[in-house]
Design an enzyme around this catalytic site. Structure first.
Site, PDB file in Angstrom:
ATOM      1  CB  SER A 137      -0.870   0.016   1.266  1.00 19.26           C
ATOM      2  OG  SER A 137      -1.546   1.250   1.396  1.00 19.26           O
ATOM      3  CE1 TYR A 150      -4.189  -1.983   5.355  1.00 15.51           C
ATOM      4  CE2 TYR A 150      -3.263   0.163   4.816  1.00 15.51           C
ATOM      5  CZ  TYR A 150      -3.889  -1.010   4.423  1.00 15.51           C
ATOM      6  OH  TYR A 150      -4.205  -1.206   3.093  1.00 15.51           O
ATOM      7  CB  ALA A 152       4.079  -0.984  10.921  1.00 13.52           C
TER       8      ALA A 152
HETATM    9  N1  NAD Z   1      -8.836  -0.178  -0.969  1.00 15.78           N
HETATM   10  C1  NAD Z   1      -7.744   0.563  -0.860  1.00 15.78           C
HETATM   11  O1  NAD Z   1      -7.789   1.805  -0.927  1.00 15.78           O
HETATM   12  C2  NAD Z   1      -6.412  -0.107  -0.638  1.00 15.78           C
HETATM   13  C3  NAD Z   1      -5.261   0.677  -0.733  1.00 15.78           C
HETATM   14  C4  NAD Z   1      -4.020   0.092  -0.546  1.00 15.78           C
HETATM   15  C5  NAD Z   1      -3.939  -1.271  -0.274  1.00 15.78           C
HETATM   16  N2  NAD Z   1      -5.072  -2.020  -0.180  1.00 15.78           N
HETATM   17  C6  NAD Z   1      -4.928  -3.447   0.097  1.00 15.78           C
HETATM   18  O2  NAD Z   1      -5.567  -4.170  -0.925  1.00 15.78           O
HETATM   19  C7  NAD Z   1      -5.836  -5.487  -0.455  1.00 15.78           C
HETATM   20  C8  NAD Z   1      -7.245  -5.883  -0.845  1.00 15.78           C
HETATM   21  O3  NAD Z   1      -8.152  -5.080  -0.124  1.00 15.78           O
HETATM   22  P1  NAD Z   1      -9.423  -4.393  -0.795  1.00 15.78           P
HETATM   23  O4  NAD Z   1      -9.169  -2.946  -0.832  1.00 15.78           O
HETATM   24  O5  NAD Z   1      -9.818  -5.110  -2.021  1.00 15.78           O
HETATM   25  O6  NAD Z   1     -10.475  -4.598   0.394  1.00 15.78           O
HETATM   26  P2  NAD Z   1     -11.745  -5.556   0.538  1.00 15.78           P
HETATM   27  O7  NAD Z   1     -12.122  -5.420   1.970  1.00 15.78           O
HETATM   28  O8  NAD Z   1     -12.736  -5.219  -0.515  1.00 15.78           O
HETATM   29  O9  NAD Z   1     -11.171  -7.004   0.255  1.00 15.78           O
HETATM   30  C9  NAD Z   1     -10.345  -7.669   1.177  1.00 15.78           C
HETATM   31  C10 NAD Z   1     -10.764  -9.132   1.222  1.00 15.78           C
HETATM   32  O10 NAD Z   1      -9.839  -9.824   2.082  1.00 15.78           O
HETATM   33  C11 NAD Z   1     -10.573 -10.744   2.849  1.00 15.78           C
HETATM   34  N3  NAD Z   1      -9.835 -11.087   4.055  1.00 15.78           N
HETATM   35  C12 NAD Z   1      -9.613 -10.333   5.138  1.00 15.78           C
HETATM   36  N4  NAD Z   1      -8.901 -11.016   6.053  1.00 15.78           N
HETATM   37  C13 NAD Z   1      -8.674 -12.239   5.509  1.00 15.78           C
HETATM   38  C14 NAD Z   1      -8.001 -13.393   5.965  1.00 15.78           C
HETATM   39  N5  NAD Z   1      -7.420 -13.434   7.178  1.00 15.78           N
HETATM   40  N6  NAD Z   1      -7.966 -14.478   5.157  1.00 15.78           N
HETATM   41  C15 NAD Z   1      -8.566 -14.460   3.942  1.00 15.78           C
HETATM   42  N7  NAD Z   1      -9.230 -13.399   3.467  1.00 15.78           N
HETATM   43  C16 NAD Z   1      -9.269 -12.291   4.248  1.00 15.78           C
HETATM   44  C17 NAD Z   1     -11.878 -10.040   3.141  1.00 15.78           C
HETATM   45  O11 NAD Z   1     -12.895 -10.990   3.510  1.00 15.78           O
HETATM   46  C18 NAD Z   1     -12.153  -9.343   1.822  1.00 15.78           C
HETATM   47  O12 NAD Z   1     -12.934 -10.149   0.957  1.00 15.78           O
HETATM   48  C19 NAD Z   1      -5.575  -5.442   1.043  1.00 15.78           C
HETATM   49  O13 NAD Z   1      -4.320  -6.042   1.316  1.00 15.78           O
HETATM   50  C20 NAD Z   1      -5.536  -3.971   1.356  1.00 15.78           C
HETATM   51  O14 NAD Z   1      -4.766  -3.694   2.490  1.00 15.78           O
HETATM   52  C21 NAD Z   1      -6.303  -1.471  -0.370  1.00 15.78           C
END
Ligand code: NAD
Length: 261
Positions: A137, A150, A152
């Site tokens: 991220s 988060y 870190a």
């Molecule tokens: N949305 C943003 O702005 C953003 C920005 C930077 C990074 N990210 C990263 O992108 C990645 C995907 O997130 P997203 O934005 O699509 O969010 P999201 O919440 O839509 O999707 C995340 C998915 O991960 C699943 N999940 C959570 N903990 C889990 C576990 N222990 N085992 C298996 N599945 C698990 C959730 O059920 C969910 O379906 C994450 O790593 C998040 O930190 C997101």
């Protein structure tokens, strides 16, 4: 069909970036094992050929081992692992973040990708090479885009892919991360809903040179490139995909002599 004949595991596939990537990889010819804690992962694979859904915890070693075994049994081997599952964990301040919050965020966001590399790496080596991706991220680059645990955890992922790329040297396995900026997904939906309800949706992108947040498909397309052979010389990197958000310190912009368009 840039992933024709390849088998990919994608965690966090029940929503957001993981769901968009599952659908894109499948459309590009991959067999996909879509994994998530949530039941919603079954909706992700609905209607897709050669895609299965698995409920699992991406931060649990037995679950990650079993997931890799399932992919190998079902599709005959593994070429790509996208360790994408993550949680924000909440907790905005160092002074009110509990040890339990730190432990859970690091377990899912950082130990999860480390387990993916540990268990998928040798299987991908058996195929003669492939790709491991992780979602880091912009929060891992500097403060201000998430809570302390988060941020870190994501900084840890950026370092992890460097070490893993070194330790998989000569194996044919490339390891990279993607650093998304603000993307509209389940994780951020409340902020988007709140802004729309208040008629302030334009505020969410106001500091971004593109003046908007991103869509999950815009991250999925970068994941596709990094997972494919087209990225054959990209290794140990963390690619920022944020519309340019992280390119500037917080200063007033100079826009061709105007203060705004
Ligand atoms: N949305 C943003 O702005 C953003 C920005 C930077 C990074 N990210 C990263 O992108 C990645 C995907 O997130 P997203 O934005 O699509 O969010 P999201 O919440 O839509 O999707 C995340 C998915 O991960 C699943 N999940 C959570 N903990 C889990 C576990 N222990 N085992 C298996 N599945 C698990 C959730 O059920 C969910 O379906 C994450 O790593 C998040 O930190 C997101």
């Amino acid at each position: 069909m840039r992933l024709k004949g390849r088998t990919a595991i994608i965690t966090g596939a029940g929503s957001g970036i993981g769901r968009a990537t599952t659908r894109l990889f499948a459309a590009e010819g991959a067999s996909v094992v879509a994994a998530d804690l949530s039941e919603a992962v079954h909706d992700t694979v609905a209607g897709l050929d050669k895609a299965i859904a698995v409920r699992m915890d991406a931060g649990s070693e037995p679950d990650v081992e079993a997931l890799v075994a399932t992919a190998c049994e079902r599709f005959g081997g593994l070429d790509i692992f996208y360790a994408n599952a993550g949680i924000s964990g909440g907790g905005d301040g160092i002074f009110d973040s509990s040890v339990e919050l730190w432990t859970e965020v690091l377990r899912v966001n950082l130990i999860g990708p480390a387990l993916a590399i540990k268990h998928a790496g040798p299987k991908i080596v058996e195929r003669g090479g492939g790709a491991i991706l992780c979602t880091a991220s912009v929060a891992g680059l500097r403060s201000g885009a998430g809570g302390p645990a988060y941020s870190a955890s994501k900084a840890g992922v950026i370092n992890l892919v460097q070490t893993a790329a070194q330790q998989l040297s000569t194996s044919g396995v490339r390891v990279n991360a993607i650093c998304p900026g603000l993307i509209e997904t389940g994780m951020t939906q409340r902020a988007f809903d709140y802004a729309r309800e208040a008629g302030k949706q334009d505020k969410l992108g106001q500091l971004n040179p593109l003046r908007r947040a991103g869509a999950p498909e815009e991250i999925a397309r970068v994941a596709l490139f990094l997972a494919s052979d087209e990225a054959s010389y990209v290794n140990g990197q963390s690619w920022v995909v944020d519309g340019g958000l992280s390119t500037s310190h917080p200063v007033t912009r100079q826009l061709f002599g105007k203060t705004s368009f």
